[in-house]
Scaffold this motif. Structure first.
Motif, PDB file in Angstrom:
ATOM      1  N   UNK A 285       0.889  -1.173   0.000  1.00 52.48           N
ATOM      2  CA  UNK A 285       0.000   0.000   0.000  1.00 52.48           C
ATOM      3  C   UNK A 285       0.924   1.220   0.000  1.00 52.48           C
ATOM      4  N   UNK A 286       0.748   2.078  -0.951  1.00 55.07           N
ATOM      5  CA  UNK A 286       1.600   3.267  -1.036  1.00 55.07           C
ATOM      6  C   UNK A 286       0.715   4.497  -0.860  1.00 55.07           C
ATOM      7  N   UNK A 287       1.008   5.296   0.145  1.00 51.05           N
ATOM      8  CA  UNK A 287       0.184   6.493   0.377  1.00 51.05           C
ATOM      9  C   UNK A 287       0.931   7.735  -0.078  1.00 51.05           C
ATOM     10  N   UNK A 288       0.329   8.446  -0.999  1.00 48.24           N
ATOM     11  CA  UNK A 288       0.969   9.705  -1.420  1.00 48.24           C
ATOM     12  C   UNK A 288       0.391  10.862  -0.617  1.00 48.24           C
ATOM     13  N   UNK A 289       1.026  12.014  -0.764  1.00 45.37           N
ATOM     14  CA  UNK A 289       0.602  13.194  -0.003  1.00 45.37           C
ATOM     15  C   UNK A 289      -0.525  13.924  -0.713  1.00 45.37           C
TER      16      UNK A 289
END
Ligand code: MSP
Length: 671
Positions: A285-289
């Motif tokens: 899971x990659x969370x961007x800003x």
């Protein structure tokens, strides 16, 4: 059963976006990033599938539908179709578009629920808590009367009988899973955030509602409907086969790309649901800003959204892709600015890549009749040629590594560093002088071969971000394959074949006048936010320029905007008053805009209006006008505008100010 595939699979997803409104560039950013990853992974030899879609249930959609005078299903059909269309138009559509109203999704949700239930992870209970209707989430730490910490709206006290997912029992299982899979949550800061959340203890999670009608009914359990997260998250699985997921062999997802505000749902709830159902877990899971505008998260409720269509209509999608990926450090927040968007375009695309392509191709055309010259010998160490080749070879490996880590801004920075190095090499070697001397012919060939080969490598490396422009340059370099079919792991210096016939260079990124470009975008955005078909004041201060049609509902939540009748209470929401123009000045760099100071009775407002092509500033001073006084403030060309002047739109689109035949006091309300 699954069929073996020739290439390894890569399944990635964007969030499924709510259909209570239309995309702003925050959503567009997520979808663009997913598309960049898709293209990059394809160039690394993966068989990639990307899912995006629409999250359609819940109170917000129900409310927006009601406002539009439509059923939730009708309303959501209209909005979901527009999201899909926008992604199509921008060439970033997913391979799958899953709607949470799809039958295939309903089936999957029931099936997953049943599996969790059969495994003993579902129980009935009653829950009282503070609930944020806007965010569709209980605010665990809030008491009655508290505001939602995420959106600042008041929470509501809710008690109801729900089905609960027994999340509390998953604390250790999740912690063990995170420990065994250290890359599961990215970036590191989000991983730490999730770890401390889970370490703090988990509570069982209510996953149905009896108070909401617009949701998937729990089979045989009326009036329970599934709500929000035990609905939307499952869409990722429904999109690739649902209960029969093993037939398509795409599950588990390799990457869920999300914004940072929904990391918890993806990194805690979702793996727990899947563990409970005995199903494979996603790999990462990659969370961007967030994209910020005026230093705040862009959101419809704050009134500071930037819509993608006006930008794309004026500049095209590729400059926006480049800007977002180059300017924002992936994973961190970043500010959006039109100024920086156009500067990046002119600096990096027009002057950088575009210029390198056109000067290289033009010289090959002029000096070698459009045939790629022999590289010839002479790549002796220490020469510019060998330097450029070595530089490119080393940069290539690093750039692929940056993409791999989703460090897009670094990937682009280094790619453009390579462009600068090739440019410098050309400038130092001065092929235009070499061309004057027959004895330098071989060297001239070497220089232009080096420039062209450098350009080829740069073009392949920039492809995931600039798919169309790079394909054009690729073709102009005489390459018959598709640039997207290049395998980046096999890309190496020296593969450009001498003797290749190039195509005539044609400008890829013409320079743009910054002021004019921003003005056009803002004019379109204004128009989109206030479509002309809206009642009364809506056409007011819209600058007259409209160069292409924008779907009427593109900026508003209501597909029926402009045709649906409104009640008197809606009209009463618009406050209009008589204003007196005290001063009027042109806005620097914007030939349509005037900056006015307008007395509206109890205060003097600054209003920016698109009147300058028709009215001279001195014609307006002392004139009484109609002002819409309760609009959200907006910035036009960086100048804050606090209201709108009402005008009719003449057949040619130019504004004609509304006024009064009798005398009226300043500040009087219009009804
Ligand atoms: N429907 C849920 C997601 C369910 S996923 C199974 C949802 N939808 S949303 O429409 O609100 O979209 C949220 C996503 O849009 C964010 O996670 C992020 O990807 C993107 N963004 C929305 N606003 C954003 C910014 N201002 N900046 C960057 N991305 C933003 O949440």
């Amino acid at each position: 059963m699954s069929t073996p595939r020739a290439k390894p699979k890569f399944y990635l997803t964007t969030p499924l976006y709510y259909t209570n409104g239309l995309p702003h560039i925050g959503h567009t950013y997520s979808t663009i990033v997913a598309d960049v990853i898709r293209r990059f992974k394809r160039m690394r030899g993966f068989d990639v599938t990307m899912t995006t879609g629409a999250d359609e249930h819940g109170v917000n959609v129900e409310r927006s539908a009601k406002k539009a005078g439509l059923s939730p299903q009708e309303f959501s059909n209209g909005i979901a179709a527009q999201w899909k269309q926008i992604w199509d138009d921008f060439h970033i559509a997913g391979d799958e578009f899953i709607r949470t109203t799809d039958e295939r999704h309903h089936r999957t949700v029931q099936w997953l629920f049943q599996r969790c239930r059969d495994n003993g992870y579902i129980e009935k209970g009653s829950y009282t808590g503070q609930y944020c209707i806007y965010d569709n989430a209980y605010v665990v730490e809030a008491g009655p009367g508290d505001l939602c910490p995420d959106c600042g709206r008041p929470t509501e006290t809710v008690t109801e009988e729900n089905y609960f997912f027994k999340l509390a029992g998953f604390q250790q299982k999740l912690l063990d899973f995170y420990a065994a899979n250290p890359d599961f949550i990215q970036p590191e800061s989000r991983r730490n955030e999730v770890l401390s959340f889970v370490q703090g203890g988990l509570r069982n999670l209510s996953i149905t509602r009896t108070t909401i009608r617009w949701g998937i009914p729990v089979a045989g359990e009326a009036p329970h409907v599934f709500y929000v997260w035990f609905d939307a998250l499952i869409g990722y699985l429904s999109a690739v086969g649902g209960p029969e997921f093993d037939q398509r062999n795409l599950w588990p997802a390799d990457l869920h790309l999300v914004g940072k505000e929904i990391i918890r749902f993806h990194a805690v709830y979702w793996p727990a649901f899947l563990m409970a159902a005995d199903l494979p877990l996603p790999r990462q899971i990659w969370a961007h800003g967030w994209l910020l505008f005026d230093s705040e998260k862009m959101s419809k409720s704050r009134g500071n959204v930037v819509r993608p269509r006006p930008i794309v209509n004026v500049m095209g999608i590729e400059p926006l892709r480049y800007y977002l990926l180059r300017e924002i450090v992936f994973g961190q927040d970043g500010s959006f600015s039109y100024d920086a968007l156009v500067s990046r375009y002119n600096g990096d695309l027009a002057n950088g890549l575009g210029n390198l392509a056109s000067r290289t191709l033009t010289m090959i055309e002029r000096y070698f009749g459009g045939i790629i010259p022999e590289a010839s010998s002479g790549h002796a160490k220490g020469t510019y040629v060998s330097g450029t080749a070595d530089f490119a070879t080393e940069a290539l490996t690093r750039i692929i590594g940056h993409y791999d880590r989703l460090a897009f801004s670094s990937a682009l920075e280094e790619t453009w560093g390579l462009i600068a190095a090739i440019d410098k090499y050309i400038t130092v070697e001065k092929p235009w002088t070499l061309a004057d001397k027959p004895e330098d012919r071989e060297r001239l060939g070497r220089v232009l071969y080096t420039a062209a080969e450098g350009l080829r490598i740069v073009t392949a490396l920039a492809h995931p971000v600039l798919p169309e422009a790079t394909q054009k340059i690729w073709r102009q370099l005489g390459q018959t394959s598709l640039v997207g079919s290049v395998n980046l792991d096999q890309l190496a210096w020296g593969q450009l074949a001498p003797g290749t016939k190039i195509e005539k260079s044609e400008g890829i990124f013409p320079r743009l006048d910054k002021a004019q470009t921003i003005e056009r975008i803002e004019a379109m955005e204004q128009e989109q936010n206030n479509p002309p078909a809206q009642p009364a004041a809506a056409t007011a201060a819209t600058p007259a320029a409209t160069t292409s049609a924008i779907p009427a509902a593109a900026g508003s939540a209501a597909p029926a905007a402009g045709t649906a009748k409104i009640g008197i209470e809606d009209f009463a929401k618009v406050e209009m008053r008589v204003g007196l123009v005290k001063s009027a000045d042109r806005v620097a760099g914007a030939d349509k805009l005037l900056q006015l100071q307008v007395d509206i009775g109890d205060e003097v407002r600054q209003i920016v209006a698109g009147l300058a092509l028709v009215y001279k500033p001195e014609q307006l001073v002392g004139r009484k006008v109609v002002v819409v006084t309760n609009l959200q403030p907006r910035k036009l060309r960086g100048v804050e505008s606090n209201g709108m002047i009402v005008a009719a739109s003449a057949p040619d689109g130019s504004p004609v100010l509304a006024g009064f035949l009798e005398d009226v006091p300043v500040g009087a309300r219009l009804k």
